[in-house]
Scaffold this motif. Sequence first.
Motif, PDB file in Angstrom:
ATOM      1  N   ARG A 230      -5.782  -1.485  -1.058  1.00 15.61           N
ATOM      2  CA  ARG A 230      -5.112  -0.261  -0.620  1.00 15.61           C
ATOM      3  C   ARG A 230      -6.052   0.922  -0.629  1.00 15.61           C
ATOM      4  O   ARG A 230      -6.806   1.124  -1.593  1.00 15.61           O
ATOM      5  CB  ARG A 230      -3.916  -0.019  -1.547  1.00 15.61           C
ATOM      6  CG  ARG A 230      -3.179   1.302  -1.323  1.00 15.61           C
ATOM      7  CD  ARG A 230      -3.623   2.332  -2.338  1.00 15.61           C
ATOM      8  NE  ARG A 230      -2.828   3.555  -2.282  1.00 15.61           N
ATOM      9  CZ  ARG A 230      -3.236   4.703  -2.812  1.00 15.61           C
ATOM     10  NH1 ARG A 230      -4.382   4.776  -3.454  1.00 15.61           N
ATOM     11  NH2 ARG A 230      -2.490   5.782  -2.712  1.00 15.61           N
TER      12      ARG A 230
ATOM     13  N   GLY B  10      -5.955   5.255  -0.083  1.00 10.86           N
ATOM     14  CA  GLY B  10      -5.013   6.364  -0.127  1.00 10.86           C
ATOM     15  C   GLY B  10      -5.557   7.471  -1.008  1.00 10.86           C
ATOM     16  O   GLY B  10      -6.644   7.345  -1.576  1.00 10.86           O
TER      17      GLY B  10
ATOM     18  N   ALA C  48      -1.470   6.248   2.551  1.00  8.07           N
ATOM     19  CA  ALA C  48      -1.717   4.857   2.176  1.00  8.07           C
ATOM     20  C   ALA C  48      -1.996   3.993   3.401  1.00  8.07           C
ATOM     21  O   ALA C  48      -1.425   4.190   4.467  1.00  8.07           O
ATOM     22  CB  ALA C  48      -0.501   4.314   1.428  1.00  8.07           C
TER      23      ALA C  48
ATOM     24  N   TYR D 191      -0.812   1.694  -7.082  1.00 16.01           N
ATOM     25  CA  TYR D 191      -0.392   2.019  -5.722  1.00 16.01           C
ATOM     26  C   TYR D 191      -0.530   0.869  -4.715  1.00 16.01           C
ATOM     27  O   TYR D 191      -0.196   1.047  -3.560  1.00 16.01           O
ATOM     28  CB  TYR D 191      -1.158   3.248  -5.206  1.00 16.01           C
ATOM     29  CG  TYR D 191      -0.738   4.517  -5.895  1.00 16.01           C
ATOM     30  CD1 TYR D 191       0.413   5.189  -5.491  1.00 16.01           C
ATOM     31  CD2 TYR D 191      -1.456   5.032  -6.966  1.00 16.01           C
ATOM     32  CE1 TYR D 191       0.823   6.350  -6.126  1.00 16.01           C
ATOM     33  CE2 TYR D 191      -1.049   6.200  -7.611  1.00 16.01           C
ATOM     34  CZ  TYR D 191       0.094   6.850  -7.180  1.00 16.01           C
ATOM     35  OH  TYR D 191       0.497   7.997  -7.815  1.00 16.01           O
TER      36      TYR D 191
ATOM     37  N   ALA E 100       0.876  -1.176   0.000  1.00 18.24           N
ATOM     38  CA  ALA E 100       0.000   0.000   0.000  1.00 18.24           C
ATOM     39  C   ALA E 100       0.907   1.217   0.000  1.00 18.24           C
ATOM     40  O   ALA E 100       1.563   1.495   1.001  1.00 18.24           O
ATOM     41  CB  ALA E 100      -0.920  -0.005   1.222  1.00 18.24           C
TER      42      ALA E 100
ATOM     43  N   ASN F 265      -6.149   5.064  -7.912  1.00 17.27           N
ATOM     44  CA  ASN F 265      -5.408   3.807  -7.934  1.00 17.27           C
ATOM     45  C   ASN F 265      -5.919   2.859  -9.021  1.00 17.27           C
ATOM     46  O   ASN F 265      -5.680   1.666  -8.959  1.00 17.27           O
ATOM     47  CB  ASN F 265      -5.518   3.156  -6.549  1.00 17.27           C
ATOM     48  CG  ASN F 265      -4.571   1.997  -6.358  1.00 17.27           C
ATOM     49  OD1 ASN F 265      -3.517   1.934  -6.989  1.00 17.27           O
ATOM     50  ND2 ASN F 265      -4.950   1.068  -5.485  1.00 17.27           N
TER      51      ASN F 265
END
Lengths: 163, 163
Positions: free
Chosen positions: B144, B146, B54, B80, B49, B150
């Motif tokens: 992940r 963040g 993240a 990511y 991540a 992504n």
Amino acid sequence: MQNTIKISPLTASAFAPFGDILCKTQAPSAFHINQGNCLRHHDLAKVEATGTNARVMINIFSAKPYGLPFHLNMVERHPYGSQAFMPLSSEPFLVIVAHDTGEDPAKPQAFITQSGQGINIHRNVWHGVLTPLNKPSDFLVIDRGGDENNLQEFFFPKPYLIK
Amino acid sequence: MQNTIKISPLTASAFAPFGDILCKTQAPSAFHINQGNCLRHHDLAKVEATGTNARVMINIFSAKPYGLPFHLNMVERHPYGSQAFMPLSSEPFLVIVAHDTGEDPAKPQAFITQSGQGINIHRNVWHGVLTPLNKPSDFLVIDRGGDENNLQEFFFPKPYLIK
């Protein structure tokens, strides 16, 4: 009797001080992806991995079943990370957690899961070991890797009887 | 036919360039914990991540089934973070992955899982969407969260037929 702990159904409100429940109905939000073919029950847990060279690990635990009443001798905690347990079967399992008094674990609480419920135990929360009840059971476990020792154990002077 | 992709069984050697297989027999190590009552199949996947704010997320995906032959129009990748899918049933699912040519995805490869197999798709690896085959299926998904976007999608000029 002071040393007996009664088992309660696992509910989000009762478990909130200790961690997250992994099940579809507990998702903070849910939305469709993949052109409507998939419903994403989003972000069920607070995953933490701290310390030197910390990372999140995925494992499978194969656990032998325990019987009831269960004699609880010890609890443990992980100061550097959370630990999530998702059953890969529909069998229930016992969840034992305890507040911290500042010096040691308080009297534990015991919950029984329903089919489809997993748990994420937050970092540094006292808990019992993995205790399926009926038959040998596999769990997907998401926890923390890293350099520091991540296990603290506490042995009770007198065992609790959980039933 | 050039635009046909044949489905192969999912094996660790064939899948290694794309990710990890989540199953007990693929664990790099296994050891007993909890006084011998639990076998820990340890560290099955490379979880990543990256990016701003993240973190690793745990989700449940409820996916509708697809039929065979399957018309593959697109693949996606996540620059990511990794994305792991562990089935919460014993139903097989289709795994579609593709190398990157440096400009776009190469001709994809297709695998079918066995009962008990999940997958972890490594960061930035082209893959198809979640495709159970027989019935609606739930998956525990570890991916992940963040700030950055992504998701990258690639649409093939001509669909592939997977069978």
